[in-house]
Design an enzyme around this catalytic site. Structure first.
Site, PDB file in Angstrom:
ATOM      1  CD  GLU A 163      15.219  65.248 -15.743  1.00  5.17           C
ATOM      2  OE1 GLU A 163      15.226  64.677 -14.107  1.00  5.17           O
ATOM      3  OE2 GLU A 163      14.128  65.802 -16.418  1.00  5.17           O
ATOM      4  CE1 TYR A 187      14.340  54.268 -13.578  1.00  6.59           C
ATOM      5  CE2 TYR A 187      15.976  55.306 -14.914  1.00  6.59           C
ATOM      6  CZ  TYR A 187      15.224  54.954 -13.930  1.00  6.59           C
ATOM      7  OH  TYR A 187      15.909  56.072 -12.399  1.00  6.59           O
TER       8      TYR A 187
HETATM    9  C1  LIG Z   1      19.777  51.807 -10.933  1.00  9.58           C
HETATM   10  C2  LIG Z   1      20.106  50.949  -9.909  1.00  9.58           C
HETATM   11  C3  LIG Z   1      19.526  51.683  -8.825  1.00  9.58           C
HETATM   12  C4  LIG Z   1      18.951  49.364  -9.557  1.00  9.58           C
HETATM   13  O1  LIG Z   1      18.671  49.437  -8.955  1.00  9.58           O
HETATM   14  P1  LIG Z   1      19.326  47.404  -8.619  1.00  9.58           P
HETATM   15  O2  LIG Z   1      18.398  47.012  -7.549  1.00  9.58           O
HETATM   16  O3  LIG Z   1      20.571  46.930  -9.290  1.00  9.58           O
HETATM   17  O4  LIG Z   1      17.980  47.181  -9.965  1.00  9.58           O
HETATM   18  P2  LIG Z   1      17.613  45.440  -9.600  1.00  9.58           P
HETATM   19  O5  LIG Z   1      17.880  44.409  -9.527  1.00  9.58           O
HETATM   20  O6  LIG Z   1      15.664  45.405  -9.849  1.00  9.58           O
HETATM   21  O7  LIG Z   1      17.617  45.403 -11.931  1.00  9.58           O
HETATM   22  C5  LIG Z   1      15.985  45.223 -12.478  1.00  9.58           C
HETATM   23  C6  LIG Z   1      16.961  45.442 -13.850  1.00  9.58           C
HETATM   24  O8  LIG Z   1      17.733  47.169 -13.984  1.00  9.58           O
HETATM   25  C7  LIG Z   1      18.385  46.547 -15.000  1.00  9.58           C
HETATM   26  N1  LIG Z   1      20.134  46.211 -14.543  1.00  9.58           N
HETATM   27  C8  LIG Z   1      20.885  46.065 -13.078  1.00  9.58           C
HETATM   28  N2  LIG Z   1      21.967  45.812 -12.599  1.00  9.58           N
HETATM   29  C9  LIG Z   1      22.539  46.226 -13.480  1.00  9.58           C
HETATM   30  C10 LIG Z   1      24.093  45.983 -14.445  1.00  9.58           C
HETATM   31  N3  LIG Z   1      24.510  45.719 -13.295  1.00  9.58           N
HETATM   32  N4  LIG Z   1      24.039  45.668 -15.728  1.00  9.58           N
HETATM   33  C11 LIG Z   1      22.999  45.972 -16.190  1.00  9.58           C
HETATM   34  N5  LIG Z   1      21.351  45.650 -15.893  1.00  9.58           N
HETATM   35  C12 LIG Z   1      21.799  45.857 -14.902  1.00  9.58           C
HETATM   36  C13 LIG Z   1      18.562  44.800 -15.529  1.00  9.58           C
HETATM   37  O9  LIG Z   1      17.331  45.221 -16.675  1.00  9.58           O
HETATM   38  C14 LIG Z   1      17.651  44.373 -14.259  1.00  9.58           C
HETATM   39  O10 LIG Z   1      16.849  43.537 -14.438  1.00  9.58           O
HETATM   40  P3  LIG Z   1      17.548  41.550 -14.536  1.00  9.58           P
HETATM   41  O11 LIG Z   1      17.653  41.131 -13.382  1.00  9.58           O
HETATM   42  O12 LIG Z   1      15.739  41.241 -15.193  1.00  9.58           O
HETATM   43  O13 LIG Z   1      18.994  41.567 -15.006  1.00  9.58           O
HETATM   44  C15 LIG Z   1      20.990  50.676  -9.342  1.00  9.58           C
HETATM   45  O14 LIG Z   1      21.733  50.290 -10.475  1.00  9.58           O
HETATM   46  C16 LIG Z   1      22.185  52.097  -8.815  1.00  9.58           C
HETATM   47  O15 LIG Z   1      21.753  52.357  -7.910  1.00  9.58           O
HETATM   48  N6  LIG Z   1      22.736  52.834  -9.585  1.00  9.58           N
HETATM   49  C17 LIG Z   1      23.457  54.193  -9.181  1.00  9.58           C
HETATM   50  C18 LIG Z   1      22.310  54.898  -9.086  1.00  9.58           C
HETATM   51  C19 LIG Z   1      21.584  55.627 -10.034  1.00  9.58           C
HETATM   52  O16 LIG Z   1      22.116  55.080 -11.064  1.00  9.58           O
HETATM   53  N7  LIG Z   1      20.449  55.530  -9.841  1.00  9.58           N
HETATM   54  C20 LIG Z   1      19.734  55.808 -11.385  1.00  9.58           C
HETATM   55  C21 LIG Z   1      19.411  57.642 -11.508  1.00  9.58           C
HETATM   56  S1  LIG Z   1      17.823  57.392 -13.032  1.00  9.58           S
END
Ligand SMILES: CC(C)(COP(=O)(O)OP(=O)(O)OC[C@H]1O[C@@H](n2cnc3c(N)ncnc32)[C@H](O)[C@@H]1OP(=O)(O)O)[C@@H](O)C(=O)NCCC(=O)NCCS
Length: 179
Positions: free
Chosen positions: A117, A129
């Site tokens: 979710e 995702y």
């Molecule tokens: C969601 C989360 C885990 C992603 O982790 P991350 O280490 O930043 O992710 P990645 O660097 O591997 O990025 C993977 C893809 O996510 C997307 N993404 C990551 N950060 C982004 C941002 N700030 N804005 C838009 N897209 C983003 C991009 O598509 C990215 O691919 P790209 O590097 O080719 O642009 C992180 O943003 C987070 O901890 N968020 C808060 C907690 C949360 O929302 N968890 C998910 C609950 S369902």
């Protein structure tokens, strides 16, 4: 799948929970899991939790974790329970390394699909995702409380002929989430 900031994965341990609680509060605000909820999760049946630590060449001793993730396998499918990356280290590929490890683990245990979710307004997570092939299944109205925000339900099918995820540099020892 390798991060643009090098991390190593290891099982999440009970000793990590104070740090995870701080990150939960920073990342999820009023929906953050408490210490008690996390401790219960780590000990629950079918759970698999992993921590991401920075790889620093000249640092002595254990490093503070900068990401964590976990899933639940119910014997049929896996459900992603949580995934989070320290805001200072986001968008460096660490979330992708964690998600790859969860998908790999799901394949290893024989899950037919990975479910999750996600808040409908969580653009970063939705983008991540989507890149991994998750498809939107439906919507759960007012799923996140107290914020009163809807959730998308998403699903990744794990077919036998799907290519194995590239997690060679993200291999996690095959031990339970609690040490
Ligand atoms: C969601 C989360 C885990 C992603 O982790 P991350 O280490 O930043 O992710 P990645 O660097 O591997 O990025 C993977 C893809 O996510 C997307 N993404 C990551 N950060 C982004 C941002 N700030 N804005 C838009 N897209 C983003 C991009 O598509 C990215 O691919 P790209 O590097 O080719 O642009 C992180 O943003 C987070 O901890 N968020 C808060 C907690 C949360 O929302 N968890 C998910 C609950 S369902």
């Amino acid at each position: 799948m390798s991060a643009r900031y090098e991390v190593k994965l290891r099982p999440l341990r009970a000793a990590d929970l104070p740090r995870v609680v701080r990150l939960e509060q920073e990342l999820f605000g009023s929906s953050a899991w408490t210490y008690g909820m996390l401790a219960e999760e780590l000990g629950a049946l079918g759970r698999w939790y992993v921590a991401a630590e920075p790889v620093r060449l000249y640092a002595a001793g254990p490093q503070e974790l900068i990401g964590y993730a976990g899933l639940w396998f119910d014997g049929d499918v896996t459900q992603i329970m949580t995934i989070g990356v320290d805001p200072q280290y986001q968008h460096l590929g660490i979330g992708s390394v964690l998600l790859t490890a969860l998908i790999d683990r799901s394949r290893q245990v024989g899950a037919s699909a990975v479910l999750l979710e996600v808040r409908v307004d969580n653009d970063a997570a939705l983008a991540m995702y989507g890149k991994f092939g998750f498809e939107q299944l439906g919507i759960r109205k007012r799923y996140y409380q107290p914020e009163d925000v809807d959730a998308y339900t998403m699903r990744l099918e794990l077919t036998d002929d799907a290519p194995a995820a590239e997690t060679r540099d993200a291999a996690v020892p095959d031990e339970p989430g609690v040490a």
